[in-house]
Design a protein around this motif. Structure first.
Motif, PDB file in Angstrom:
ATOM      1  N   PHE A   1      51.020  56.408  72.100  1.00 36.03           N
ATOM      2  CA  PHE A   1      50.112  55.672  73.086  1.00 36.03           C
ATOM      3  C   PHE A   1      49.585  57.022  74.024  1.00 36.03           C
ATOM      4  O   PHE A   1      50.225  57.913  74.241  1.00 36.03           O
ATOM      5  CB  PHE A   1      50.857  54.813  73.905  1.00 36.03           C
ATOM      6  N   ALA A   2      48.519  56.663  74.465  1.00 37.82           N
ATOM      7  CA  ALA A   2      47.783  57.549  75.557  1.00 37.82           C
ATOM      8  C   ALA A   2      47.270  56.894  76.560  1.00 37.82           C
ATOM      9  O   ALA A   2      47.064  55.686  76.419  1.00 37.82           O
ATOM     10  CB  ALA A   2      46.706  58.549  74.631  1.00 37.82           C
ATOM     11  N   TRP A   3      47.364  57.690  77.786  1.00 38.19           N
ATOM     12  CA  TRP A   3      46.461  56.829  78.923  1.00 38.19           C
ATOM     13  C   TRP A   3      45.515  57.700  79.370  1.00 38.19           C
ATOM     14  O   TRP A   3      45.456  59.204  79.562  1.00 38.19           O
ATOM     15  CB  TRP A   3      47.465  56.623  80.083  1.00 38.19           C
ATOM     16  N   ALA A   4      44.292  57.094  79.690  1.00 39.42           N
ATOM     17  CA  ALA A   4      43.270  57.861  80.353  1.00 39.42           C
ATOM     18  C   ALA A   4      42.599  57.365  81.575  1.00 39.42           C
ATOM     19  O   ALA A   4      42.639  56.014  81.662  1.00 39.42           O
ATOM     20  CB  ALA A   4      41.951  57.567  79.181  1.00 39.42           C
ATOM     21  N   ARG A   5      42.238  58.186  82.337  1.00 34.72           N
ATOM     22  CA  ARG A   5      41.584  57.688  83.753  1.00 34.72           C
ATOM     23  C   ARG A   5      40.425  57.169  83.616  1.00 34.72           C
ATOM     24  O   ARG A   5      39.384  57.678  82.595  1.00 34.72           O
ATOM     25  CB  ARG A   5      41.539  59.140  84.601  1.00 34.72           C
ATOM     26  N   THR A   6      40.020  55.971  84.187  1.00 31.24           N
ATOM     27  CA  THR A   6      38.934  55.737  84.252  1.00 31.24           C
ATOM     28  C   THR A   6      37.899  55.685  85.458  1.00 31.24           C
ATOM     29  O   THR A   6      38.649  56.057  86.446  1.00 31.24           O
ATOM     30  CB  THR A   6      38.834  53.971  84.013  1.00 31.24           C
ATOM     31  N   PRO A   7      36.466  55.628  85.496  1.00 30.74           N
ATOM     32  CA  PRO A   7      35.860  55.813  86.455  1.00 30.74           C
ATOM     33  C   PRO A   7      36.448  55.040  87.806  1.00 30.74           C
ATOM     34  O   PRO A   7      36.237  55.304  88.867  1.00 30.74           O
ATOM     35  CB  PRO A   7      34.352  55.409  86.224  1.00 30.74           C
ATOM     36  N   GLY A   8      36.944  53.821  87.446  1.00 25.91           N
ATOM     37  CA  GLY A   8      37.339  53.057  88.459  1.00 25.91           C
ATOM     38  C   GLY A   8      38.730  53.394  89.310  1.00 25.91           C
ATOM     39  O   GLY A   8      39.256  52.926  90.082  1.00 25.91           O
ATOM     40  N   GLY A   9      39.486  54.372  88.698  1.00 23.83           N
ATOM     41  CA  GLY A   9      40.494  55.026  89.115  1.00 23.83           C
ATOM     42  C   GLY A   9      41.700  54.342  88.768  1.00 23.83           C
ATOM     43  O   GLY A   9      42.977  55.016  88.650  1.00 23.83           O
ATOM     44  N   SER A  10      41.637  53.593  87.697  1.00 23.61           N
ATOM     45  CA  SER A  10      42.855  52.948  86.881  1.00 23.61           C
ATOM     46  C   SER A  10      43.074  53.563  85.759  1.00 23.61           C
ATOM     47  O   SER A  10      42.388  54.808  85.232  1.00 23.61           O
ATOM     48  CB  SER A  10      42.368  51.489  86.590  1.00 23.61           C
ATOM     49  N   ASP A  11      44.210  53.501  84.943  1.00 20.67           N
ATOM     50  CA  ASP A  11      44.488  54.026  83.445  1.00 20.67           C
ATOM     51  C   ASP A  11      44.162  53.189  82.428  1.00 20.67           C
ATOM     52  O   ASP A  11      44.516  51.892  82.236  1.00 20.67           O
ATOM     53  CB  ASP A  11      45.960  54.454  83.577  1.00 20.67           C
ATOM     54  N   ARG A  12      43.576  53.482  81.357  1.00 14.22           N
ATOM     55  CA  ARG A  12      43.241  52.865  80.162  1.00 14.22           C
ATOM     56  C   ARG A  12      44.323  53.108  78.999  1.00 14.22           C
ATOM     57  O   ARG A  12      44.478  54.465  78.974  1.00 14.22           O
ATOM     58  CB  ARG A  12      41.937  52.999  79.632  1.00 14.22           C
ATOM     59  N   LYS A  13      45.088  52.286  78.703  1.00 14.36           N
ATOM     60  CA  LYS A  13      46.179  52.569  77.757  1.00 14.36           C
ATOM     61  C   LYS A  13      45.432  52.689  76.117  1.00 14.36           C
ATOM     62  O   LYS A  13      44.676  51.681  75.986  1.00 14.36           O
ATOM     63  CB  LYS A  13      47.093  51.337  77.644  1.00 14.36           C
ATOM     64  N   LEU A  14      45.835  53.446  75.483  1.00 11.72           N
ATOM     65  CA  LEU A  14      45.124  53.653  74.068  1.00 11.72           C
ATOM     66  C   LEU A  14      45.931  53.672  73.048  1.00 11.72           C
ATOM     67  O   LEU A  14      47.122  54.517  73.120  1.00 11.72           O
ATOM     68  CB  LEU A  14      44.396  54.945  74.004  1.00 11.72           C
ATOM     69  N   ARG A  15      45.744  53.134  71.993  1.00 14.19           N
ATOM     70  CA  ARG A  15      46.980  52.735  70.863  1.00 14.19           C
ATOM     71  C   ARG A  15      46.580  53.815  69.751  1.00 14.19           C
ATOM     72  O   ARG A  15      45.389  53.796  69.388  1.00 14.19           O
ATOM     73  CB  ARG A  15      47.008  51.507  70.489  1.00 14.19           C
ATOM     74  N   ILE A  16      47.297  54.868  69.164  1.00 18.03           N
ATOM     75  CA  ILE A  16      46.980  55.770  68.198  1.00 18.03           C
ATOM     76  C   ILE A  16      47.758  55.247  67.171  1.00 18.03           C
ATOM     77  O   ILE A  16      49.029  55.749  66.891  1.00 18.03           O
ATOM     78  CB  ILE A  16      46.875  57.127  68.690  1.00 18.03           C
ATOM     79  N   ASP A  17      47.178  54.532  65.957  1.00 14.55           N
ATOM     80  CA  ASP A  17      47.964  53.924  64.915  1.00 14.55           C
ATOM     81  C   ASP A  17      47.719  54.738  63.791  1.00 14.55           C
ATOM     82  O   ASP A  17      46.733  54.568  62.947  1.00 14.55           O
ATOM     83  CB  ASP A  17      47.901  52.509  64.747  1.00 14.55           C
ATOM     84  N   GLY A  18      48.470  55.924  63.464  1.00 13.79           N
ATOM     85  CA  GLY A  18      48.189  56.631  62.137  1.00 13.79           C
ATOM     86  C   GLY A  18      48.486  56.051  60.898  1.00 13.79           C
ATOM     87  O   GLY A  18      48.069  56.437  59.704  1.00 13.79           O
ATOM     88  N   LEU A  19      49.342  55.156  60.773  1.00 10.05           N
ATOM     89  CA  LEU A  19      49.437  54.283  59.527  1.00 10.05           C
ATOM     90  C   LEU A  19      48.449  53.509  59.290  1.00 10.05           C
ATOM     91  O   LEU A  19      47.999  53.233  58.055  1.00 10.05           O
ATOM     92  CB  LEU A  19      50.584  53.471  59.672  1.00 10.05           C
ATOM     93  N   THR A  20      47.630  52.784  60.145  1.00  7.86           N
ATOM     94  CA  THR A  20      46.433  52.096  60.074  1.00  7.86           C
ATOM     95  C   THR A  20      45.192  52.873  59.875  1.00  7.86           C
ATOM     96  O   THR A  20      44.391  52.499  59.077  1.00  7.86           O
ATOM     97  CB  THR A  20      46.223  50.988  61.293  1.00  7.86           C
ATOM     98  N   TYR A  21      45.152  53.918  60.702  1.00  8.43           N
ATOM     99  CA  TYR A  21      43.806  54.619  60.413  1.00  8.43           C
ATOM    100  C   TYR A  21      44.243  56.045  60.023  1.00  8.43           C
ATOM    101  O   TYR A  21      45.020  56.743  60.777  1.00  8.43           O
ATOM    102  CB  TYR A  21      43.505  54.898  61.841  1.00  8.43           C
ATOM    103  N   GLY A  22      43.802  56.446  58.912  1.00  7.66           N
ATOM    104  CA  GLY A  22      43.766  58.131  58.516  1.00  7.66           C
ATOM    105  C   GLY A  22      45.176  57.949  57.377  1.00  7.66           C
ATOM    106  O   GLY A  22      44.902  58.444  56.392  1.00  7.66           O
ATOM    107  N   GLY A  23      46.160  57.709  57.950  1.00  3.90           N
ATOM    108  CA  GLY A  23      47.579  57.688  57.114  1.00  3.90           C
ATOM    109  C   GLY A  23      47.996  59.215  56.899  1.00  3.90           C
ATOM    110  O   GLY A  23      47.305  59.976  57.732  1.00  3.90           O
TER     111      GLY A  23
END
Length: 281
Positions: free
Chosen positions: A217-239
Protein backbone atom coordinates in the motif's frame (compact mmCIF):
# COMPACT_ATOMS: atom_id res chain seq x y z
CA UNK A 1 14.31 8.40 -18.84
CA UNK A 2 14.15 4.85 -17.54
CA UNK A 3 12.29 2.23 -19.51
CA UNK A 4 8.66 1.94 -18.63
CA UNK A 5 7.64 -1.21 -16.71
CA UNK A 6 4.03 -2.31 -17.27
CA UNK A 7 2.39 -5.04 -15.18
CA UNK A 8 -0.73 -6.37 -16.87
CA UNK A 9 -3.29 -8.73 -15.27
CA UNK A 10 -1.76 -12.14 -14.61
CA UNK A 11 -3.13 -15.35 -16.15
CA UNK A 12 -3.47 -16.69 -12.59
CA UNK A 13 -5.93 -13.97 -11.62
CA UNK A 14 -7.82 -14.03 -14.91
CA UNK A 15 -8.20 -17.80 -14.76
CA UNK A 16 -9.49 -17.62 -11.19
CA UNK A 17 -11.98 -14.86 -12.04
CA UNK A 18 -13.14 -16.71 -15.17
CA UNK A 19 -13.57 -19.93 -13.15
CA UNK A 20 -15.70 -18.10 -10.58
CA UNK A 21 -17.78 -16.53 -13.35
CA UNK A 22 -18.29 -19.93 -14.98
CA UNK A 23 -19.14 -21.63 -11.68
CA UNK A 24 -21.69 -19.05 -10.55
CA UNK A 25 -23.07 -18.80 -14.08
CA UNK A 26 -23.69 -22.55 -14.23
CA UNK A 27 -25.24 -22.54 -10.76
CA UNK A 28 -27.54 -19.69 -11.82
CA UNK A 29 -28.75 -21.65 -14.84
CA UNK A 30 -29.31 -24.82 -12.82
CA UNK A 31 -31.26 -23.11 -10.03
CA UNK A 32 -33.31 -21.10 -12.53
CA UNK A 33 -34.18 -24.26 -14.45
CA UNK A 34 -35.31 -26.08 -11.30
CA UNK A 35 -37.34 -23.11 -10.05
CA UNK A 36 -39.00 -22.37 -13.39
CA UNK A 37 -39.59 -25.87 -14.78
CA UNK A 38 -37.66 -28.71 -13.14
CA UNK A 39 -39.41 -29.04 -9.77
CA UNK A 40 -42.82 -28.52 -11.36
CA UNK A 41 -42.21 -31.28 -13.88
CA UNK A 42 -40.94 -33.60 -11.15
CA UNK A 43 -44.09 -32.88 -9.11
CA UNK A 44 -46.19 -33.86 -12.11
CA UNK A 45 -44.26 -37.11 -12.60
CA UNK A 46 -44.37 -37.93 -8.88
CA UNK A 47 -48.13 -37.47 -8.43
CA UNK A 48 -49.04 -39.18 -11.68
CA UNK A 49 -46.96 -42.18 -10.63
CA UNK A 50 -48.85 -42.24 -7.32
CA UNK A 51 -52.13 -42.14 -9.22
CA UNK A 52 -51.04 -45.17 -11.28
CA UNK A 53 -50.01 -46.99 -8.09
CA UNK A 54 -53.37 -46.22 -6.49
CA UNK A 55 -55.32 -47.26 -9.59
CA UNK A 56 -53.43 -50.55 -9.84
CA UNK A 57 -53.99 -51.31 -6.17
CA UNK A 58 -57.72 -50.54 -6.34
CA UNK A 59 -58.17 -52.46 -9.58
CA UNK A 60 -56.46 -55.50 -8.07
CA UNK A 61 -58.64 -55.35 -4.95
CA UNK A 62 -61.93 -55.03 -6.92
CA UNK A 63 -61.03 -57.13 -9.97
CA UNK A 64 -63.45 -59.97 -9.19
CA UNK A 65 -66.48 -57.68 -9.20
CA UNK A 66 -65.44 -55.33 -11.97
CA UNK A 67 -66.60 -55.09 -15.57
CA UNK A 68 -65.00 -52.85 -18.22
CA UNK A 69 -67.98 -50.49 -17.95
CA UNK A 70 -67.97 -50.30 -14.14
CA UNK A 71 -64.23 -49.71 -14.00
CA UNK A 72 -64.43 -46.95 -16.61
CA UNK A 73 -67.27 -45.31 -14.71
CA UNK A 74 -65.24 -45.46 -11.50
CA UNK A 75 -61.99 -44.22 -13.10
CA UNK A 76 -63.75 -41.30 -14.78
CA UNK A 77 -64.67 -39.94 -11.33
CA UNK A 78 -61.10 -40.05 -9.95
CA UNK A 79 -58.51 -37.30 -10.09
CA UNK A 80 -54.93 -36.41 -9.23
CA UNK A 81 -55.16 -33.59 -6.68
CA UNK A 82 -51.43 -32.81 -6.36
CA UNK A 83 -51.61 -32.26 -2.62
CA UNK A 84 -48.20 -32.55 -0.90
CA UNK A 85 -47.66 -36.27 -0.45
CA UNK A 86 -46.69 -36.00 3.23
CA UNK A 87 -49.83 -33.93 3.92
CA UNK A 88 -52.36 -35.47 1.52
CA UNK A 89 -55.00 -35.85 4.25
CA UNK A 90 -54.92 -32.15 5.19
CA UNK A 91 -57.67 -30.41 3.24
CA UNK A 92 -56.26 -26.93 3.84
CA UNK A 93 -52.88 -27.66 2.24
CA UNK A 94 -52.29 -26.04 -1.16
CA UNK A 95 -51.38 -28.27 -4.12
CA UNK A 96 -47.72 -28.46 -5.09
CA UNK A 97 -46.73 -26.38 -8.14
CA UNK A 98 -47.03 -28.17 -11.49
CA UNK A 99 -46.27 -27.09 -15.08
CA UNK A 100 -48.41 -24.28 -16.47
CA UNK A 101 -51.52 -25.55 -18.20
CA UNK A 102 -51.87 -28.64 -15.99
CA UNK A 103 -55.44 -28.85 -14.59
CA UNK A 104 -55.60 -29.06 -10.80
CA UNK A 105 -57.16 -31.40 -9.84
CA UNK A 106 -56.33 -33.48 -12.93
CA UNK A 107 -58.60 -36.32 -14.14
CA UNK A 108 -57.04 -39.75 -14.24
CA UNK A 109 -55.29 -40.30 -17.60
CA UNK A 110 -57.28 -42.27 -20.19
CA UNK A 111 -54.82 -45.14 -19.86
CA UNK A 112 -56.17 -45.77 -16.36
CA UNK A 113 -59.72 -46.04 -17.75
CA UNK A 114 -58.73 -49.01 -19.94
CA UNK A 115 -59.91 -52.21 -18.26
CA UNK A 116 -57.79 -54.50 -20.44
CA UNK A 117 -54.63 -52.42 -19.95
CA UNK A 118 -55.19 -52.42 -16.19
CA UNK A 119 -55.75 -56.16 -16.15
CA UNK A 120 -52.61 -56.84 -18.21
CA UNK A 121 -50.53 -54.61 -15.93
CA UNK A 122 -51.13 -56.96 -12.98
CA UNK A 123 -48.85 -59.53 -14.66
CA UNK A 124 -46.21 -57.00 -15.65
CA UNK A 125 -43.36 -55.51 -13.66
CA UNK A 126 -44.33 -52.72 -11.33
CA UNK A 127 -44.41 -49.31 -12.97
CA UNK A 128 -44.46 -50.59 -16.55
CA UNK A 129 -47.90 -49.12 -17.27
CA UNK A 130 -46.85 -45.69 -15.97
CA UNK A 131 -43.59 -45.75 -17.92
CA UNK A 132 -45.56 -46.43 -21.11
CA UNK A 133 -47.84 -43.52 -20.32
CA UNK A 134 -44.86 -41.27 -19.45
CA UNK A 135 -43.38 -41.84 -22.92
CA UNK A 136 -46.73 -41.20 -24.61
CA UNK A 137 -47.31 -38.01 -22.61
CA UNK A 138 -43.69 -36.83 -23.16
CA UNK A 139 -42.97 -36.52 -19.45
CA UNK A 140 -39.19 -36.15 -19.49
CA UNK A 141 -38.48 -36.14 -15.77
CA UNK A 142 -37.91 -39.38 -13.88
CA UNK A 143 -40.05 -39.94 -10.81
CA UNK A 144 -38.35 -38.33 -7.77
CA UNK A 145 -38.42 -39.75 -4.26
CA UNK A 146 -40.68 -36.94 -3.06
CA UNK A 147 -42.56 -33.91 -4.30
CA UNK A 148 -41.56 -30.26 -3.91
CA UNK A 149 -43.90 -27.76 -2.20
CA UNK A 150 -43.91 -24.07 -3.07
CA UNK A 151 -41.44 -23.37 -0.27
CA UNK A 152 -38.78 -25.47 -1.99
CA UNK A 153 -39.31 -23.70 -5.31
CA UNK A 154 -39.06 -20.32 -3.56
CA UNK A 155 -35.72 -21.45 -2.13
CA UNK A 156 -34.49 -22.19 -5.65
CA UNK A 157 -35.43 -18.67 -6.75
CA UNK A 158 -33.57 -17.18 -3.78
CA UNK A 159 -30.39 -19.17 -4.44
CA UNK A 160 -30.67 -18.36 -8.15
CA UNK A 161 -30.73 -14.67 -7.27
CA UNK A 162 -27.66 -15.01 -5.05
CA UNK A 163 -25.71 -16.92 -7.70
CA UNK A 164 -26.72 -14.42 -10.38
CA UNK A 165 -25.45 -11.51 -8.26
CA UNK A 166 -22.17 -13.35 -7.67
CA UNK A 167 -21.83 -14.14 -11.37
CA UNK A 168 -22.41 -10.49 -12.29
CA UNK A 169 -19.89 -9.46 -9.63
CA UNK A 170 -17.29 -11.87 -11.01
CA UNK A 171 -17.92 -10.57 -14.53
CA UNK A 172 -17.53 -6.98 -13.34
CA UNK A 173 -14.24 -7.72 -11.58
CA UNK A 174 -12.95 -9.64 -14.60
CA UNK A 175 -13.80 -6.89 -17.09
CA UNK A 176 -12.53 -4.14 -14.82
CA UNK A 177 -9.23 -5.92 -14.21
CA UNK A 178 -8.74 -6.60 -17.92
CA UNK A 179 -8.71 -2.86 -18.54
CA UNK A 180 -6.19 -2.05 -15.81
CA UNK A 181 -2.46 -2.33 -15.22
CA UNK A 182 0.32 -1.17 -12.93
CA UNK A 183 3.11 0.86 -14.52
CA UNK A 184 6.17 2.89 -13.61
CA UNK A 185 8.70 4.94 -15.53
CA UNK A 186 11.45 7.38 -14.65
CA UNK A 187 9.02 10.10 -13.52
CA UNK A 188 5.97 8.57 -11.89
CA UNK A 189 4.02 5.58 -10.71
CA UNK A 190 0.76 4.67 -12.47
CA UNK A 191 -1.58 2.71 -10.13
CA UNK A 192 -4.24 0.27 -11.34
CA UNK A 193 -6.96 2.65 -10.20
CA UNK A 194 -5.73 5.22 -12.72
CA UNK A 195 -3.84 8.46 -12.76
CA UNK A 196 -0.21 9.52 -12.66
CA UNK A 197 1.55 9.80 -9.30
CA UNK A 198 4.89 11.66 -9.42
CA UNK A 199 7.43 10.10 -7.07
CA UNK A 200 7.65 13.35 -5.08
CA UNK A 201 3.95 13.02 -4.17
CA UNK A 202 4.39 9.59 -2.55
CA UNK A 203 4.48 10.07 1.22
CA UNK A 204 4.39 6.51 2.60
CA UNK A 205 4.94 2.95 1.39
CA UNK A 206 3.79 -0.08 3.37
CA UNK A 207 5.56 -3.32 2.38
CA UNK A 208 4.58 -5.52 5.30
CA UNK A 209 2.60 -7.89 3.06
CA UNK A 210 4.76 -7.74 -0.02
CA UNK A 211 7.03 -10.72 0.69
CA UNK A 212 4.20 -13.01 1.86
CA UNK A 213 1.20 -11.92 -0.23
CA UNK A 214 2.59 -9.76 -2.98
CA UNK A 215 0.52 -6.87 -1.64
CA UNK A 216 1.65 -3.34 -0.76
CA UNK A 217 0.00 0.00 0.00
CA UNK A 218 1.17 3.50 -0.77
CA UNK A 219 -0.13 6.94 0.12
CA UNK A 220 0.16 9.93 -2.17
CA UNK A 221 -0.52 13.59 -1.48
CA UNK A 222 -3.32 15.15 -3.50
CA UNK A 223 -3.65 18.80 -4.60
CA UNK A 224 -6.39 19.19 -1.98
CA UNK A 225 -3.98 18.32 0.82
CA UNK A 226 -5.43 14.89 1.65
CA UNK A 227 -3.79 11.48 1.12
CA UNK A 228 -4.82 9.01 -1.57
CA UNK A 229 -4.38 5.35 -0.67
CA UNK A 230 -2.99 3.15 -3.46
CA UNK A 231 -3.17 -0.64 -3.60
CA UNK A 232 -0.27 -2.43 -5.30
CA UNK A 233 -1.28 -6.04 -5.96
CA UNK A 234 1.61 -7.96 -7.47
CA UNK A 235 -0.27 -11.23 -7.74
CA UNK A 236 -3.03 -9.64 -9.80
CA UNK A 237 -0.78 -7.41 -11.91
CA UNK A 238 2.56 -8.57 -13.26
CA UNK A 239 3.14 -11.59 -11.06
CA UNK A 240 6.36 -13.11 -9.75
CA UNK A 241 7.22 -15.77 -12.32
CA UNK A 242 10.97 -16.05 -12.73
CA UNK A 243 10.62 -17.04 -16.39
CA UNK A 244 8.95 -13.64 -16.95
CA UNK A 245 11.69 -11.86 -14.94
CA UNK A 246 9.29 -11.18 -12.04
CA UNK A 247 7.48 -8.09 -13.41
CA UNK A 248 5.88 -7.12 -10.10
CA UNK A 249 9.16 -7.38 -8.23
CA UNK A 250 10.94 -5.26 -10.86
CA UNK A 251 8.23 -2.62 -10.55
CA UNK A 252 8.61 -2.56 -6.78
CA UNK A 253 12.39 -2.25 -6.99
CA UNK A 254 12.01 0.73 -9.34
CA UNK A 255 9.47 2.29 -7.00
CA UNK A 256 11.73 1.92 -3.98
CA UNK A 257 14.69 3.38 -5.86
CA UNK A 258 12.69 6.53 -6.51
CA UNK A 259 10.83 6.70 -3.20
CA UNK A 260 11.96 9.09 -0.46
CA UNK A 261 9.02 9.08 1.98
CA UNK A 262 8.22 6.95 5.02
CA UNK A 263 8.89 3.25 4.43
CA UNK A 264 7.08 0.62 6.52
CA UNK A 265 8.42 -2.92 6.28
CA UNK A 266 9.34 -6.05 8.23
CA UNK A 267 6.82 -5.26 10.94
CA UNK A 268 4.20 -7.60 12.41
CA UNK A 269 1.49 -7.89 9.80
CA UNK A 270 -1.88 -6.36 10.62
CA UNK A 271 -5.19 -7.33 9.10
CA UNK A 272 -5.62 -3.95 7.38
CA UNK A 273 -2.80 -1.37 7.39
CA UNK A 274 -3.80 1.87 9.04
CA UNK A 275 -3.10 5.18 7.38
CA UNK A 276 0.32 6.31 8.60
CA UNK A 277 0.74 9.62 10.31
CA UNK A 278 2.01 12.46 8.18
CA UNK A 279 5.71 13.25 8.60
CA UNK A 280 6.43 16.14 10.90
CA UNK A 281 7.20 19.35 9.05
Amino acid sequence: MSDRIVCKPTPWFLLRAAAMLLMFGIFSVLFFRDAKWGYREENLAFHLSKAFERATSEFKAKQAELTPESWRAYASQQSVDFLPHASKDQKDVAPVPVPEGTPVPMPWPEKLHDYEAMKASLDQEQGKLFNEYRLEADIKKDVPDHDYPQRKITEQWVVFGICLVLAVGALFVLLRTLGRSLAIDGEAFYPASGGKIPFADLSSLDLRRWDTKGLAFAWARTPGGSDRKLRIDGLTYGGFKKEDDEPAERLMRRLRENFSGELIEYVTESEEPAKPAEPAS
